[in-house]
Design an enzyme around this catalytic site. Structure first.
Site, PDB file in Angstrom:
ATOM      1  N   ASP A 138       9.871  10.286  15.021  1.00  0.00           N
ATOM      2  CA  ASP A 138       8.598  10.392  14.286  1.00  0.00           C
ATOM      3  C   ASP A 138       7.745  11.541  14.818  1.00  0.00           C
ATOM      4  OD1 ASP A 138       7.873   9.430  16.729  1.00  0.00           O
ATOM      5  OD2 ASP A 138       6.670   7.753  15.980  1.00  0.00           O
ATOM      6  N   ASP A 146       0.728  -8.161  10.641  1.00  0.00           N
ATOM      7  CA  ASP A 146      -0.588  -7.639  11.030  1.00  0.00           C
ATOM      8  C   ASP A 146      -0.982  -8.070  12.440  1.00  0.00           C
ATOM      9  OD1 ASP A 146      -0.835  -6.385   8.642  1.00  0.00           O
ATOM     10  OD2 ASP A 146      -2.696  -7.387   8.032  1.00  0.00           O
ATOM     11  N   PRO A 167      16.720  12.474  17.165  1.00  0.00           N
ATOM     12  CA  PRO A 167      15.575  13.387  17.203  1.00  0.00           C
ATOM     13  C   PRO A 167      15.368  14.026  15.830  1.00  0.00           C
ATOM     14  CG  PRO A 167      17.181  13.927  18.932  1.00  0.00           C
ATOM     15  CD  PRO A 167      17.808  12.904  18.031  1.00  0.00           C
ATOM     16  N   HIS A 180      -2.432   1.107   8.807  1.00  0.00           N
ATOM     17  CA  HIS A 180      -1.136   1.778   8.708  1.00  0.00           C
ATOM     18  C   HIS A 180      -1.169   2.928   7.688  1.00  0.00           C
ATOM     19  CE1 HIS A 180       3.448   1.545   8.316  1.00  0.00           C
ATOM     20  NE2 HIS A 180       3.125   2.127   7.171  1.00  0.00           N
ATOM     21  N   GLU A 181      -1.706   2.644   6.503  1.00  0.00           N
ATOM     22  CA  GLU A 181      -1.685   3.671   5.446  1.00  0.00           C
ATOM     23  C   GLU A 181      -2.602   4.844   5.798  1.00  0.00           C
ATOM     24  OE1 GLU A 181       0.551   3.760   3.336  1.00  0.00           O
ATOM     25  OE2 GLU A 181       1.272   1.695   3.395  1.00  0.00           O
ATOM     26  N   THR A 193       6.573   7.307  21.412  1.00  0.00           N
ATOM     27  CA  THR A 193       6.966   6.140  20.621  1.00  0.00           C
ATOM     28  C   THR A 193       8.489   6.065  20.664  1.00  0.00           C
ATOM     29  OG1 THR A 193       7.034   7.483  18.605  1.00  0.00           O
ATOM     30  CG2 THR A 193       4.998   6.283  19.041  1.00  0.00           C
ATOM     31  N   THR A 211      -2.604  -3.293   6.959  1.00  0.00           N
ATOM     32  CA  THR A 211      -1.961  -2.431   5.958  1.00  0.00           C
ATOM     33  C   THR A 211      -2.796  -1.152   5.804  1.00  0.00           C
ATOM     34  OG1 THR A 211      -1.063  -4.327   4.785  1.00  0.00           O
ATOM     35  CG2 THR A 211      -1.221  -2.257   3.552  1.00  0.00           C
ATOM     36  N   GLY A 232       0.829  -1.200   0.000  1.00  0.00           N
ATOM     37  CA  GLY A 232       0.000   0.000   0.000  1.00  0.00           C
ATOM     38  C   GLY A 232       0.859   1.244   0.000  1.00  0.00           C
TER      39      GLY A 232
END
Ligand code: ZN
Ligand code: CA
Length: 652
Positions: A246, A283, A243, A225-226, A251, A222, A187
């Site tokens: 994200d 998954d 740094p 996630h997308e 996280t 998927t 994806g």
């Protein structure tokens, strides 16, 4: 600061990790964003500005970051298939929506549940779109057969012209394309701030839905996630151990993507969050979005994607009578109030508001306030309550008396029941007491009727390639007329009219005000083979309108060549000749006299498949010739090896 961050994002996107081939293939978003930024360097700079804005907004802590209200996002799924296997079923699509709602809502009892202290119920839900871009009811699914065997990470699936399907307005809907994506990609997605024409998410058909056929990517993650990327999330391994990672502090940094499900894996000196939906793990391994990721989604939806056709819903536990319960949108604005005189056995109530939506069963631009409500009680019934709902002036469109006479309606099967109520035009609210039934509620003006034309029949009949519509009215009040609208549902050849859009094809004047029966007719001819829907747009002299029911006709593809007898025959001086060809090809049609002399060439060129007609005028058979005299003539067709001659008589 701006300069430094600009450089950082540019470097981030343009120097993706040295991943092994199989690693890169989990998600094509990084590759896709790199390509887009090379094509459009200003997007990099824009993303930097958006990032600074995001950090500022999160620091300001607006109410939408911590709201208890659910935001429901409308989804359109474009299935673009070459093989039948790629044409995934409706239940498979619905199973994917279920997965999204489990994952984004951290739903107890599902694989989307976690008990991590930073695990977020993001308060986002997804629902198949119920209204299409023209305001008509829809199941939110488009299906397109394509000649393309495989699509790349290059936007081709997002346009009709390149074998895919055009997006529905991307500011209003989440567009998901499901297709055969090549090169092993599962994806790819477009971040907020990009080109509206290509915005949305593309998923490989074997990785879409649950269970799909591509283990370990067969539990629908998927798509989770997308959509995470579409909601402005980076991969958890973004920027490795350095740094800003994200851009989420809850996280842990990850040196590189995790594959499989390596629980407890340590990189960057801390335990990787391999369960995060934004990692590359299997998954079944994934079950968490974090609070900081949720905050980024909130900024994406409420700032960068704030035109989405969302609805809001909130559930309140009912534990006292005489107390007013307020239901608020994500910005804290009240849309409904409930006060129980008697709560019966009601345990809790959910109220969903649909701003910017006409109520179901009412076509767009008829007279209802552009907003409706869905009230649901849980745990029981037998209540008596006072209900108050709020509207905005901008949603009161086309009412003769503005909002002065607004009343409440409740949906009863396919009809609307007038329930009454007292409007407050300053506060923009309507209140109604002694309510003992919940359901779908809307706002309208009972004195401001929609178009009062009583249609007693509306039918279509078909003759080769022309459609005749017939309709009858019993009464008409202030009726200006009927717009004829046509939509190509399915083209079987040659038609380049865009599918799934209504086009105006004609107009027939009405009879103003009459209590007599009137019959009407309209013929739409020279249609290409395909399936067509027709409807009447019934318009009054104030410009308000309503739609008739829809009738469908199927123009069959010509299966053979034919040259039909001209009409009229005998003729003077003109006659019509019709012929049909089963496929696109070169056609010649000539007229000869009884001695075999060529009189005229009526057709000489490439013609589309289907039925064609031409008028022959014997007074000007060809340039410079005199008009023909009475007698017998012949006309002959030559089309890809097919030849036929018919006789005609000119009688002056
Ligand atoms: Zn990704
Ligand atoms: Ca949130």
């Amino acid at each position: 600061m701006q300069r430094a961050l600009y450089f950082l994002i540019a470097v981030l996107f343009l120097s993706s990790f040295n991943l092994t081939l199989s690693q890169t293939l989990r998600c094509g978003t990084t590759d896709y964003m790199e390509q887009m930024m090379l094509q459009n360097p200003s997007w990099e700079e824009k993303l930097v500005g958006m990032e600074e804005q995001t950090q500022t907004i999160i620091q300001q802590n607006p109410s939408f970051l911590s709201t208890e209200t659910i935001t429901v996002i409308p989804v359109v799924v474009h299935v673009v298939y070459h093989t039948e296997e790629e044409n995934i079923s409706d239940p498979m699509i619905y199973s994917q929506i279920d997965v999204l709602n489990e994952d984004y809502r951290k739903m107890p009892g599902t694989n989307g549940w976690n008990n991590n202290p930073v695990g977020a119920d993001t308060k986002y839900e997804f629902r198949m779109a119920t209204v299409d871009p023209d305001g008509n009811p829809t199941d939110g699914i488009t299906r397109t057969h394509t000649e393309k065997i495989v699509f790349g990470v290059d936007n081709t699936v997002k346009f009709n012209a390149s074998g895919g399907h055009d997006a529905w307005p991307t500011n209003k809907y989440l567009n998901i394309w499901v297709c055969n994506l090549g090169d092993g990609y599962k994806g790819y997605s477009q971040f907020p701030g990009g080109d509206p024409a290509t915005d949305g998410v593309v998923i490989l058909y074997t990785a879409f839905g649950r269970p799909s056929s591509l283990p370990p990517y067969n539990y629908g993650r998927t798509t989770t996630h997308e959509i995470g990327h579409w909601l402005y999330l980076y991969h958890t391994f973004w920027n490795g151990c350095d740094p800003p990672g994200d851009f989420c502090s809850d996280t842990p940094y990850e040196s590189e993507p995790n594959l499989g499900c390596p629980v407890g894996h340590i990189s960057c000196g801390s335990i990787d969050m391999v369960e995060n939906y934004m990692d590359y793990t299997d998954d079944i391994c994934k079950n968490i979005f974090t609070n900081d990721q949720d905050n980024r989604m909130d900024v994406a939806v409420n700032v960068f994607r704030n035109e989405l056709l969302v609805s809001y819903k909130e559930t309140k536990k009912i534990d006292s009578t005489g107390v007013t319960y307020g239901f608020t949108d994500v910005n804290g604005n009240i849309y409904a109030l409930l006060n129980f005189l008697d709560a019966g056995t009601v345990d809790s109530v959910t109220v969903e508001v649909w701003p910017d939506y006409y109520p179901p069963g009412q076509p767009e631009n008829t007279k209802a306030v552009k907003r409706f409500f869905d009230f649901n009680s849980h745990g029981g019934d037998g209540f008596v309550a006072t209900l108050k709902v709020f509207y905005k002036d901008s949603e009161v469109i086309g009412f003769e008396n503005g909002d002065a006479n607004l009343q409440l309606y409740m949906r009863n099967g396919s009809n609307w029941m007038l329930m009454g109520g007292i409007v407050d035009t300053t506060e923009n609210s309507i209140v109604l007491s002694n309510v003992s039934q919940f359901g779908i509620w809307a706002i309208g003006d009972p004195d401001d009727d929609p178009i009062p034309v009583e249609l007693t029949s509306f039918t279509a009949s078909l003759k080769i390639n022309s459609v005749t519509l017939n309709w009858i009215t019993a009464t008409e009040i202030n009726n200006y007329g009927f717009g004829i609208e046509r939509k190509l549902v399915n083209s079987s050849s040659g038609n380049n009219e865009e599918e799934s859009k209504w086009y105006k094809t004609g107009f027939v004047p009405g009879h103003g005000t009459t209590t007599e029966q009137h019959t009407y007719s309209f013929t739409d001819d020279k249609l290409f083979p395909g399936s067509y829907d027709y409807r009447l747009r019934i318009i009054d002299f104030d410009g308000a309108f309503d739609y008739s029911n829809i009738v469908n006709v199927e123009i069959k593809l010509a299966s053979q060549y034919s040259l039909n007898q001209n009409y009229p025959n005998p003729f003077n001086p003109t006659t019509k000749i019709t012929y049909q060809i089963p496929g696109k090809g070169h056609v010649i049609l000539k007229v000869f006299d009884i001695l075999g002399n060529e009189i005229a060439t009526l057709v000489n060129g490439i013609e589309d498949a289907g039925v064609h007609e031409i008028i022959f005028d014997a007074s000007y058979p060809a340039d410079g010739r005199q008009s023909l005299s009475s007698g017998i003539y012949f006309y002959t067709i030559f089309a890809d090896g097919y030849t036929k001659t018919n006789k005609m008589i000119l009688l002056k």
